[in-house]
Design a protein around this motif. Structure first.
Motif: not given
Lengths: 97, 355
Positions: A3-10, A12-17, A86-92
């Motif tokens: 992901s390119t948003d500020p959630v970083v580190g091990p 951080a979820e992968q994104t495909f869109f 909703l738990e997927g929204l935090h991107g962790r």
């Protein structure tokens, strides 16, 4: 792709869109679909059991108003459902990615 | 009859039935459409004078594909939901039913643990399969892994892959001293012990929780034992086995560890002994692209390096000159070209130590 948003580190979820918004939105749709299946499964079991025992006329359930312990149980259920959807929204992740 | 009776909770079972259904839809419905899109895109590229020869070429074809984005998303997130959903995910649900876990894990069995064993750094660095804490991280990890394995191979019956593997082993001969490397919770080891009842079968793995489950579930088999050991250096005596196997181990190892595991395989085999490592191979650039992506999406970073590796050369370096790499059908007809659904490109690597 990370992901390119500020959630970083091990975690951080992968994104495909093209926009991570879509990834998370699809996550909610998927979780909702699972919830719906589980609910339908339980409802079918419940209705079948009740009708076989002649306990209720299933056609009357629409007219009921939950109160007391039943109302609290439904509220607890609602909280768990919201967490799930909703738990997927935090991107962790719980796992390292 | 319900598909799953994993848990006491009907809701949890219904959730995992949904997960299995979604995974099957992805493999059987979505994947063939992706393959069709690939054929169309390849044809269009050819008309423009561009040939598709490598997985990188395939990646270019799919760089703006919405279908491919959904394919990736589902592969990643169905697995993630299965493990990590806070409501009914395997990690949470198994922890909620501790009586079952305790009863299964304390049932005994023949197991030798090594308290001095160091978990390899490469192993601890990744939560493979998106398994939080990885396959060794807590007491329930073996149970979580076992439950997860139920929905990995759509359209393949439970244990079918391992029974087919045993059929393959039988075609190579009769064996009396068998070592199964990276045995996990014993899914591959038990069918070997059943197939060769006169053989002494040993399973080794680094994961204590997986081994405890393996030993407990196999406690009624007198010809099987488990030992906590690193496949790269098992500590077992040289030349004591006439068959050394693994299933789905090599692609979890970095290249230098593959080399070390093959060298250890040769060391452990008696002269004339046979090694069969079951893993993934493909020469098709489309499938290479799919598998490289699978490695990323399923947290298996050494999958791509393994598929790129010159395995015949690696085996020669380890001292094996007699090596065959054969496609492996995990169920009847699975390798038939008419099959359009997703499956792993299995291959059996069969090597014989000189007599």
């Amino acid at each position: 792709m990370k992901s390119t948003d500020p959630v970083v580190g091990p975690q951080a979820e992968q994104t495909f869109f093209s926009d991570p918004t879509i990834d998370r939105l699809v996550g909610m749709v998927f979780a909702l679909s699972a919830e719906l299946h589980v609910l339908r499964d339980r409802l079918a079991l419940l209705e079948d059991a009740l009708e076989k025992r002649g306990v209720v006329d299933v056609s009357q359930i629409d007219k009921a108003i939950p109160e007391g312990a039943l109302e609290a149980r439904i509220a607890k259920e609602r909280t768990a459902l919201v967490q799930h959807v909703l738990e997927g929204l935090h991107g962790r992740l719980a796992s390292k990615s | 009859m319900a598909l799953l009776t994993l848990f006491r909770s009907r809701e949890a079972n219904a959730f995992h039935e949904f997960i299995m259904e979604a995974r099957t839809w992805w493999a059987v419905q979505l994947f063939p459409r992706l393959r069709e899109e690939y054929d169309v895109r390849k044809e269009l590229a050819a008309r423009e004078g561009r040939q598709v020869r490598t997985p990188e070429d395939v990646a270019m074809l799919f760089s703006r594909s919405t279908l491919y984005a959904y394919f990736c998303w589902l592969e990643r997130h169905v697995q993630k939901s299965k493990y990590s959903s806070s409501r009914w995910g395997l990690v949470a649900q198994i922890a909620r039913e501790p009586e079952t876990a305790v009863a299964r894990l304390q049932a005994g069995g023949q197991l030798e643990l090594d308290p001095k064993l160091r978990i390899p750094e490469y192993y601890a660095a990744h939560d493979i399969h998106q398994h939080p804490g990885n396959l060794h991280g807590d007491a329930n990890a073996g149970l979580v892994y076992e439950a997860s394995a139920l929905s990995i191979h759509p359209r393949t019956k439970r244990n079918e892959l391992h029974e087919k593997f045993v059929d393959l082993v039988r075609r190579e001969g009769e064996f009396e001293r068998v070592l199964d490397m990276g045995c996990g919770f014993g899914k591959s080891t038990v069918p070997l012990a059943l197939a060769f009842p006169r053989a002494k079968v040993v399973g080794v793995d680094v994961s204590e929780p997986c081994l405890k489950l393996a030993a407990a579930d196999a406690r009624n088999l007198s010809n099987i034992s488990f030992r906590q050991a690193d496949a790269r250096r098992t500590g077992l005596d040289a030349a004591k086995f006439d068959l050394v196997t693994s299933t789905m181990l090599l692609h979890e190892l970095p290249a230098e560890s593959v080399d070390a595991t093959l060298a250890e395989t040769r060391r452990l085999l008696a002269p004339g002994g046979v090694s069969i490592h079951l893993d993934f191979r493909t020469e098709d650039p489309f499938w290479q692209f799919i598998m490289y992506g699978h490695g990323v999406r399923n947290n298996e970073p050494f999958l791509e390096p393994l598929i790129r590796m010159d395995l015949a050369a690696a085996y020669r370096k380890a001292g094996f000159d007699d090596v065959r790499i054969e496609p492996f059908a995990e169920r009847e007809g699975a390798t038939d070209p008419s099959n359009s659904f997703w499956r792993f490109p299995w291959a059996a690597i069969i090597a014989r130590k000189p007599a």
